[in-house]
Design a protein around this motif. Structure first.
Motif, PDB file in Angstrom:
ATOM      1  N   TYR A   1       2.542   2.159   6.264  1.00 51.83           N
ATOM      2  CA  TYR A   1       1.614   3.085   6.912  1.00 51.83           C
ATOM      3  C   TYR A   1       1.239   2.527   8.274  1.00 51.83           C
ATOM      4  O   TYR A   1       0.976   1.325   8.420  1.00 51.83           O
TER       5      TYR A   1
ATOM      6  N   THR B   1      -6.716   5.623   4.259  1.00 52.83           N
ATOM      7  CA  THR B   1      -5.337   5.711   3.757  1.00 52.83           C
ATOM      8  C   THR B   1      -4.775   4.329   3.445  1.00 52.83           C
ATOM      9  O   THR B   1      -4.213   4.096   2.370  1.00 52.83           O
TER      10      THR B   1
ATOM     11  N   GLN C   1       3.470   7.571   7.615  1.00 54.89           N
ATOM     12  CA  GLN C   1       3.247   7.098   6.252  1.00 54.89           C
ATOM     13  C   GLN C   1       4.507   7.279   5.420  1.00 54.89           C
ATOM     14  O   GLN C   1       5.088   8.367   5.394  1.00 54.89           O
ATOM     15  N   ASP C   2       4.922   6.209   4.749  1.00 56.08           N
ATOM     16  CA  ASP C   2       6.087   6.238   3.865  1.00 56.08           C
ATOM     17  C   ASP C   2       5.657   5.618   2.539  1.00 56.08           C
ATOM     18  O   ASP C   2       5.625   4.400   2.387  1.00 56.08           O
ATOM     19  N   GLU C   3       5.313   6.481   1.573  1.00 54.80           N
ATOM     20  CA  GLU C   3       4.816   5.996   0.281  1.00 54.80           C
ATOM     21  C   GLU C   3       5.905   5.267  -0.501  1.00 54.80           C
ATOM     22  O   GLU C   3       5.613   4.368  -1.290  1.00 54.80           O
TER      23      GLU C   3
ATOM     24  N   ARG D   1      -6.504   2.830   0.398  1.00 52.82           N
ATOM     25  CA  ARG D   1      -6.029   3.387  -0.872  1.00 52.82           C
ATOM     26  C   ARG D   1      -4.640   2.836  -1.227  1.00 52.82           C
ATOM     27  O   ARG D   1      -4.348   2.573  -2.395  1.00 52.82           O
ATOM     28  N   MET D   2      -3.788   2.667  -0.237  1.00 59.95           N
ATOM     29  CA  MET D   2      -2.461   2.112  -0.495  1.00 59.95           C
ATOM     30  C   MET D   2      -2.560   0.664  -0.975  1.00 59.95           C
ATOM     31  O   MET D   2      -1.843   0.246  -1.885  1.00 59.95           O
TER      32      MET D   2
ATOM     33  N   GLY E   1       6.201   1.920   1.113  1.00 63.32           N
ATOM     34  CA  GLY E   1       4.901   1.260   1.202  1.00 63.32           C
ATOM     35  C   GLY E   1       4.533   0.882   2.619  1.00 63.32           C
ATOM     36  O   GLY E   1       4.033  -0.222   2.870  1.00 63.32           O
TER      37      GLY E   1
ATOM     38  N   GLU F   1      -1.322  -0.993  -4.639  1.00 68.34           N
ATOM     39  CA  GLU F   1      -0.464  -2.171  -4.740  1.00 68.34           C
ATOM     40  C   GLU F   1      -1.120  -3.252  -5.606  1.00 68.34           C
ATOM     41  O   GLU F   1      -0.471  -3.887  -6.438  1.00 68.34           O
TER      42      GLU F   1
END
Length: 809
Positions: free
Chosen positions: A352, A188, A345-347, A191-192, A350, A196
């Motif tokens: 995690y 996860t 997680q807070d997309e 991928r984040m 940004g 970015e």
């Protein structure tokens, strides 16, 4: 007492940190000699990516400059690779013919980059990313080519990619795994991070297995096992490192993956120790700086006969800033069997976070975006205390906590917790600096301990510790001076020099209360410049406060030789002058003659002892290719021959160069004159550019064609050549008097604004006053080559060192 002879092979971070500790603990116990393969003093390898990305200058990553070795009576053989250790007679030998006897030998040879054994990997344009030379290669490549591929999606690969992106290249990152940084992040977070970095312009080729490299002499493409390929002009391999053990192995020292050592860093050969990335302790070869510094501290105490527990290994964590994104990981974060995990997680923001728990104890954590609680979580992992009932609190953390909650978190950290991972500085070391050395600001803590002196990611923690331990006595947290030796800025220093009539570098540092009474490689050259600028008639230039290039009036090269660039006014020469240069190049066996981008001739590979004789026979002025001074005035053919030329660009260019040659400036200054708006002399990327138009000249300022490309801004339009000279002199002098040392005009213009400069120069009487001051400064300048060749005392500085002496600069 007879000193023991200590020799260290390797001039890197881990080994020199051990020497620093040893000097403090037993300053008179050893006669120390260091051999380093690179022609540089000890520097922070971690910060190479920041240099590549343009965040800092190469000089800023120097940890211990040349003077540090002299001050501590350390004999440094820079640019020497040790090729043999004779363990019977206790002597080592280098590839340059140097030798040294030892009582104690420390091997700190670090590691080598792992290069994939692909077909075609020997082609031009395939490199690693490990040292200053690799950085220089990447910068040069970016100036000629546009496509780059980085093999490796780990930290080093991403840092290389970010630097290449900054250099203007089209960058693709190739990675064998399905997500980035799998050793530090879970899927996860990986991928984040990819998302970015894609917004920053990086491209990614994941799940790709490299097969071969094609191209004739130079790389053209990288091919994969699935049949696909990617075209490229540069391949940077960043797929890992391996301990550099070949010298130890050939010397009969026990080697496994690394050089095998015990808890006191001793090898199987008496009197020989190993430390750093080349060492293997209890089956582990560490690649992070914090454990290597811990090894060095134990070794230093052992060699100083200070009672100490042996090195027991390190529990490691990773707190990093990857292309501006904060990440943290520690322990077993990949959900091993028998564990449970919690995630947040807070997309949108940004952020995690993930913690992994086994039997109510924290065993792993990953954080992305908000890493403030990382040290606290790592401390809990090391202590092994129960976190039952506190899992949610630890996961959610304190977010954007107030200073009070920051202090509470820092107070709970163990004293041995590493706050600055780049420099291995613990909470205890920072606490001691605050409580016993009166370091009541983050800047003074940095000067004392080096905490926050590299990537700067730990600065909030350092500031929090200052608040925690200094309390009301804590100073202003923001203000920083021109270097770590002082809290005074450029304007404050100049004001005080003028007010108090200070006349020497030493006097400035003494009267203005420098923390380091000897200064450093940042403040001494700047003070030398400011004094010369303020008092051109009376100030005597301090050669010892200048860099090597400016002391020897030639550019030092990576092999220790120098380059000689004579002045060629406006880029115009003659057959007889060319013939003379060619004959002298042959006479002195110059290995390369290069036409520079500034329309001059560069004689590369000249020995230091040959410099005065070459200057004498050339009988040409110095081109100052090495100095913070006027470098070149580039010209096009102009109206002299070109059918498009509207003005005499050659004549004006020669006039400008003769007017301002030898002028000392805060940073290098380049001029150009183009004879028509077609701008063949590239005047619009110069510090001061002149472009001919019908009936006059456009004057452009603040350009830069280097790593940070910046187009000029139009200052004004004038009609005559005399006006060009007047405005040029006024502009350059105003820049001399107001810019910070080492600040290019492009950066200065952006800082103060073009309107500010226009206003300062709009009145003719102000321009005339500025021009008179620049003429005064110029009247005191002498051509350094002629000065040296005519003075036997100065020529002595160019006598070669005896073979037994170290090459240090």
């Amino acid at each position: 007492m007879t000193k023991k002879k200590l020799v260290m092979i390797g001039n890197g971070m881990a080994g020199v940190r051990a020497i620093e500790h040893l000097i403090k603990l037993a300053p008179d116990a050893y006669e120390i000699t260091i051999f380093g393969s690179e022609p540089h003093p000890n520097y922070n390898r971690i910060m190479l990516s920041s240099v590549l990305a343009g965040g800092i200058d190469m000089k800023e990553i120097i940890i211990n400059d040349w003077d540090w070795y002299k001050e501590n009576r350390i004999q440094l053989y820079a640019g020497h690779t040790v090729t043999r250790i004779d363990t019977q007679i206790r002597k080592i030998f280098s590839d340059q013919g140097a030798a040294a006897d030892y009582d104690v030998l420390i091997i700190a040879t670090g590691s080598n980059p792992f290069m994939l054994p692909l077909p075609g990997a020997d082609k031009e344009g395939v490199i690693a990313f490990r040292d200053i030379q690799d950085c220089e290669t990447m910068v040069k490549t970016s100036q000629q080519f546009k496509k780059a591929v980085v093999i490796g999606g780990g930290l080093l690969g991403l840092e290389a990619a970010r630097g290449l992106l900054h250099l203007g290249m089209d960058v693709s990152v190739v990675h064998l795994n399905p997500y980035l940084m799998e050793r530090q992040l879970d899927e996860t977070a990986g991928r984040m991070l990819q998302g970015e970095l894609e917004t920053q312009g990086m491209k990614f080729l994941l799940n790709k297995n490299s097969e071969s490299i094609s191209g004739r002499k130079r790389v053209k493409a990288l091919h994969f096992t699935d049949g696909s390929r990617v075209e490229t002009d540069l391949i940077v391999m960043a797929v890992g490192i391996k301990p550099n053990v070949s010298l130890a192995h050939s010397s009969g020292i026990e080697v496994n993956r690394g050089i095998v050592v015990n808890d006191y860093m001793e090898t199987n050969i008496p009197g020989i120790y190993a430390v750093g990335e080349c060492a293997e302790h209890r089956g582990i070869a560490y690649g992070l700086v914090a454990p290597l510094y811990e090894q060095g501290a134990v070794l230093a105490k052992h060699l100083a006969d200070v009672e100490t527990s042996g090195y027991a290994g390190s529990v490691t964590s990773t707190k990093l800033k990857v292309s501006g994104v904060d990440v943290f990981s520690a322990g077993h974060f990949a959900d091993p069997e028998g564990t449970r995990s919690m995630r947040y997680q807070d997309e949108v923001e940004g952020v995690y976070k993930k913690i992994v728990v086994r039997e109510d104890r924290l065993i792993g954590a990953v954080m992305f975006g908000d890493t403030g609680d990382g040290p606290k979580l790592f401390s809990l992992m090391k202590s092994g205390e129960s976190i039952k009932g506190r899992e949610k609190e630890l996961l959610l953390g304190t977010g954007n906590a107030s200073i009070v909650s920051m202090e509470q978190r820092l107070a709970q950290l163990a004293d041995d917790e590493i706050i600055c991972g780049c420099n291995g500085v613990s909470k205890e070391a920072i606490k001691d600096a605050i409580l016993t050395k009166n370091c009541n600001t983050a800047a003074s803590v940095k000067a004392c301990t080096k905490a926050s002196g590299s990537c700067g990611g730990c600065k909030p923690l350092v500031e929090g510790l200052v608040q925690l331990y200094a309390g009301d006595a804590a100073g202003e947290p923001v203000k920083e001076g021109i270097c770590g030796c002082t809290s005074l800025g450029r304007d404050e220093i100049i004001t005080e020099i003028t007010r108090l009539g200070l006349g020497t570098v030493k006097e400035v540092m003494n009267v203005l209360g420098w923390d380091n009474p000897e200064g450093c490689s940042k403040c001494r050259p700047s003070l030398n410049y400011y004094l010369g600028m303020l008092f051109p008639e009376s100030y005597v230039d301090e050669k010892e406060s200048r860099f090597t290039n400016e002391r020897y009036h030639a550019n030092i090269q990576k092999d220790g030789t120098y380059s000689v660039v004579p002045r060629i006014y406006g880029g115009v020469t003659s057959p007889s002058e060319l013939k003379k240069i060619a004959e002298i190049a042959e006479k002195f066996d110059v290995p390369m003659v290069k036409i520079t981008g500034g329309q001059r001739i560069d004689l590369l590979g000249v020995k230091k002892e040959d410099l005065p004789k070459m200057w004498e026979e050339l009988d040409m002025p110095s081109g100052y290719a090495y100095g913070k001074a006027l470098r070149t005035v580039k010209t096009c053919v102009g109206s002299t021959f070109c059918r498009f030329g509207t003005q005499d660009s050659i004549g004006l260019g020669v006039r400008l160069e003769k007017e301002f040659e030898r002028l000392c400036t805060p940073a290098k200054v380049k001029l150009a004159v183009s004879g028509c708006p077609r701008n063949c002399a590239e005047a619009t990327i110069k510090d001061f550019g002149v472009v001919a138009i019908d009936g006059g000249w456009e004057l452009h300022v603040g350009g830069n064609g280097g790593v940070h490309v910046r187009a000029t801004e139009l200052l004004c339009i004038v009609k005559t050549e005399d006006e060009v000279l007047e405005w040029a002199g006024a502009f350059i002098q105003y820049y001399r008097e107001n810019a910070q040392w080492n600040e290019r005009t492009s950066v200065w213009i952006e800082r103060v604004g073009l309107d500010h400069v226009k206003k300062a120069l709009e009145k003719k009487e102000d321009r005339v006053a500025l021009f008179s001051r620049i003429k005064l400064a110029l009247s005191k300048q002498k051509d350094p080559w002629k000065e040296i060749t005519s003075d036997s005392g100065l020529r002595k500085n160019f006598v070669p060192l005896p073979d037994a002496e170290p090459v240090t600069k």
